[in-house]
Write a protein that holds these residues in place. Sequence first.
Motif, short mmCIF file in Angstrom:
data_model
loop_
_atom_site.label_atom_id
_atom_site.label_comp_id
_atom_site.label_asym_id
_atom_site.label_seq_id
_atom_site.Cartn_x
_atom_site.Cartn_y
_atom_site.Cartn_z
N ASN A 170 0.83 -1.21 0.00
CA ASN A 170 0.00 0.00 0.00
C ASN A 170 0.86 1.26 0.00
O ASN A 170 0.47 2.30 -0.55
N SER A 171 2.03 1.18 0.65
CA SER A 171 2.93 2.33 0.75
C SER A 171 3.96 2.37 -0.37
O SER A 171 4.91 3.15 -0.31
N ALA A 172 3.77 1.53 -1.38
CA ALA A 172 4.68 1.46 -2.55
C ALA A 172 6.08 1.00 -2.16
O ALA A 172 7.07 1.42 -2.76
N GLY A 173 6.17 0.13 -1.15
CA GLY A 173 7.45 -0.43 -0.74
C GLY A 173 7.67 -1.81 -1.33
O GLY A 173 6.85 -2.31 -2.11
N ILE A 174 8.79 -2.43 -0.94
CA ILE A 174 9.13 -3.77 -1.41
C ILE A 174 9.10 -4.73 -0.24
O ILE A 174 9.70 -4.47 0.81
N THR A 175 8.40 -5.83 -0.40
CA THR A 175 8.27 -6.81 0.67
C THR A 175 8.64 -8.20 0.17
O THR A 175 8.43 -8.52 -1.00
N GLN A 310 10.11 11.35 0.99
CA GLN A 310 9.04 12.09 1.64
C GLN A 310 7.67 11.83 1.01
O GLN A 310 6.66 11.98 1.66
N GLU A 311 7.68 11.47 -0.27
CA GLU A 311 6.37 11.30 -0.91
C GLU A 311 5.60 10.11 -0.36
O GLU A 311 4.41 10.01 -0.54
N THR A 312 6.27 9.18 0.32
CA THR A 312 5.53 8.05 0.89
C THR A 312 5.31 8.21 2.37
O THR A 312 4.67 7.38 2.99
N ALA A 313 5.86 9.25 2.96
CA ALA A 313 5.65 9.47 4.39
C ALA A 313 4.23 9.96 4.62
O ALA A 313 3.62 10.60 3.77
N GLY A 314 3.69 9.69 5.80
CA GLY A 314 2.34 10.11 6.11
C GLY A 314 2.24 11.62 6.21
O GLY A 314 3.13 12.29 6.72
N ASN A 315 1.16 12.18 5.68
CA ASN A 315 0.88 13.61 5.80
C ASN A 315 0.28 13.86 7.17
O ASN A 315 -0.81 13.35 7.47
N PRO A 316 0.94 14.64 8.04
CA PRO A 316 0.44 14.82 9.40
C PRO A 316 -0.92 15.50 9.47
O PRO A 316 -1.60 15.43 10.49
N ILE A 325 -5.26 5.53 2.33
CA ILE A 325 -5.90 5.60 1.02
C ILE A 325 -4.97 6.23 0.00
O ILE A 325 -4.82 5.76 -1.14
N ILE A 326 -4.29 7.32 0.39
CA ILE A 326 -3.33 7.98 -0.50
C ILE A 326 -2.24 6.99 -0.92
O ILE A 326 -1.86 6.90 -2.10
N ASN A 327 -1.71 6.22 0.04
CA ASN A 327 -0.64 5.26 -0.27
C ASN A 327 -1.14 4.14 -1.17
O ASN A 327 -0.43 3.68 -2.07
N ILE A 328 -2.37 3.68 -0.95
CA ILE A 328 -2.94 2.63 -1.79
C ILE A 328 -3.09 3.14 -3.23
O ILE A 328 -2.74 2.44 -4.19
N LEU A 329 -3.59 4.36 -3.40
CA LEU A 329 -3.77 4.91 -4.74
C LEU A 329 -2.43 5.21 -5.39
O LEU A 329 -2.29 5.13 -6.62
N ARG A 330 -1.43 5.55 -4.60
CA ARG A 330 -0.09 5.76 -5.16
C ARG A 330 0.46 4.44 -5.74
O ARG A 330 1.16 4.43 -6.75
N ALA A 331 0.12 3.34 -5.06
CA ALA A 331 0.58 2.02 -5.53
C ALA A 331 -0.28 1.49 -6.68
O ALA A 331 0.08 0.52 -7.32
N ASN A 332 -1.42 2.15 -6.93
CA ASN A 332 -2.32 1.75 -8.01
C ASN A 332 -2.65 2.97 -8.86
O ASN A 332 -3.77 3.49 -8.82
N PRO A 333 -1.68 3.44 -9.65
CA PRO A 333 -1.87 4.69 -10.40
C PRO A 333 -3.01 4.65 -11.40
O PRO A 333 -3.52 5.69 -11.80
N GLU A 334 -3.41 3.44 -11.81
CA GLU A 334 -4.52 3.34 -12.76
C GLU A 334 -5.87 3.53 -12.08
O GLU A 334 -6.91 3.63 -12.74
N GLY A 335 -5.86 3.60 -10.76
CA GLY A 335 -7.08 3.79 -10.00
C GLY A 335 -7.57 2.52 -9.34
O GLY A 335 -7.17 1.41 -9.70
N LEU A 336 -8.45 2.69 -8.36
CA LEU A 336 -8.98 1.55 -7.61
C LEU A 336 -10.39 1.88 -7.17
O LEU A 336 -10.70 3.02 -6.81
N SER A 337 -11.24 0.86 -7.20
CA SER A 337 -12.63 1.07 -6.79
C SER A 337 -12.72 1.24 -5.29
O SER A 337 -11.82 0.83 -4.53
N ALA A 338 -13.83 1.82 -4.84
CA ALA A 338 -14.03 1.97 -3.40
C ALA A 338 -14.05 0.60 -2.72
O ALA A 338 -13.51 0.43 -1.63
N ALA A 339 -14.65 -0.38 -3.40
CA ALA A 339 -14.68 -1.74 -2.84
C ALA A 339 -13.28 -2.30 -2.71
O ALA A 339 -12.94 -2.97 -1.72
N GLY A 340 -12.43 -2.03 -3.72
CA GLY A 340 -11.04 -2.51 -3.67
C GLY A 340 -10.27 -1.87 -2.54
O GLY A 340 -9.44 -2.51 -1.89
#
Length: 376
Positions: A170-175, A310-316, A325-340
């Motif tokens: 979700n945070s666009a990291g590597i696991t 800094q772009e993946t750090a949480g916005n205070p 939600i921001i991190n999830i959408l960053r990892a899914n640039p094509e978009g994601l449904s509310a259900a997803g």
Amino acid sequence: MSGDYQKELLSRLELLLLPAMNSRRWRRLQDCFGKSENIFSASVRDISVGANIPLELAQEIVSRRGQKAAEEQWRKAEKSGIKILADFSAEFPPGLKDLSDCPPLIYLRGKISADIFRRPAIALVGTRRASEYGRRLVRDFVRQLVDWQVLTVSGLARGIDTEVHQQTLNSAGITVAFVGCGLDIVYPPENKKLFQKISEDGAIISEFPLGTAPLRENFPRRNRLIAAASLATLVIEATADSGALITARVAAELGREVMAVPGNVYSVTSAGTNRLLKDGAHLVTRPEEIEEILPAVQKWLKENPSARRQETAGNPSLTPEQNDIINILRANPEGLSAAGICQQLKFPESQIFSALLQLELQGLILSRPGNVYILK
């Protein structure tokens, strides 16, 4: 792949497919005969006496001369996009070689580069019965580790492990996930989508041949790989009999740092972590304390200034669910449904829909037809 490499790899694989073979026995054979192909040309007596191998296994080894089980396993792996790596491969995780029973071969499913383990890797492990407290801790620690471009390592089990992998993605990291079965089997089955996503953006690793079921006795073996592949182990939340304590014990035996987060003394899911702290594990309550404990992380951040992304750090100014939600959408640039989005987060749906509305009003995200959201 060179012919010599493949020949040695297939010979190893043929041996390791024998049910009675294990890493320690294979090491004795290697010490005695050198190349794996030499083992197949040895006599039963030389194998049994010379390498201290049980007679029945020595007889089975000799009977496997000319067999093609390894080639079949290789073809299956190749067809499924799975690499089989020997311990002398450049892509083999270097930390595994610290184990006295280092696996001679591993199976790897993923698209990571060969040098990925040059960056620090931290194991985050815990109970399968994760509480909201444990899940929140994972979110906080993972965000910081991803900000540092540190690998997260876990075991793809239910609970804390699943949360670690999901939050990293979700945070666009590597696991990296180590599993206790063959890579052609998804376990637990409900993690099928997560399994696929890790395969695309990270790696899933096993020492078990394709077709190996997720047997109970496989998971302690998996846990030792998690500990060895990592610079340190952080136990987030664990019961008194949690497998995460095996990972912590192996880490300590290997000279790795062990960290734990304190928990409610009345909660069974904190009994294991609190015991680790009594036994001398580092007490951590904030992600920043990991940097204070681990000189290797300090060195990594000093030598790689860009590792503080800094772009993946949480916005205070945003709530935890809005940041997620921001991190999830960053990892899914094509978009994601509310259900997803709801499927990936553990917050109540009412909170998520409220957060989506607020983010849209703030101009941070856009809604598209089909209730799909993208970053603005």
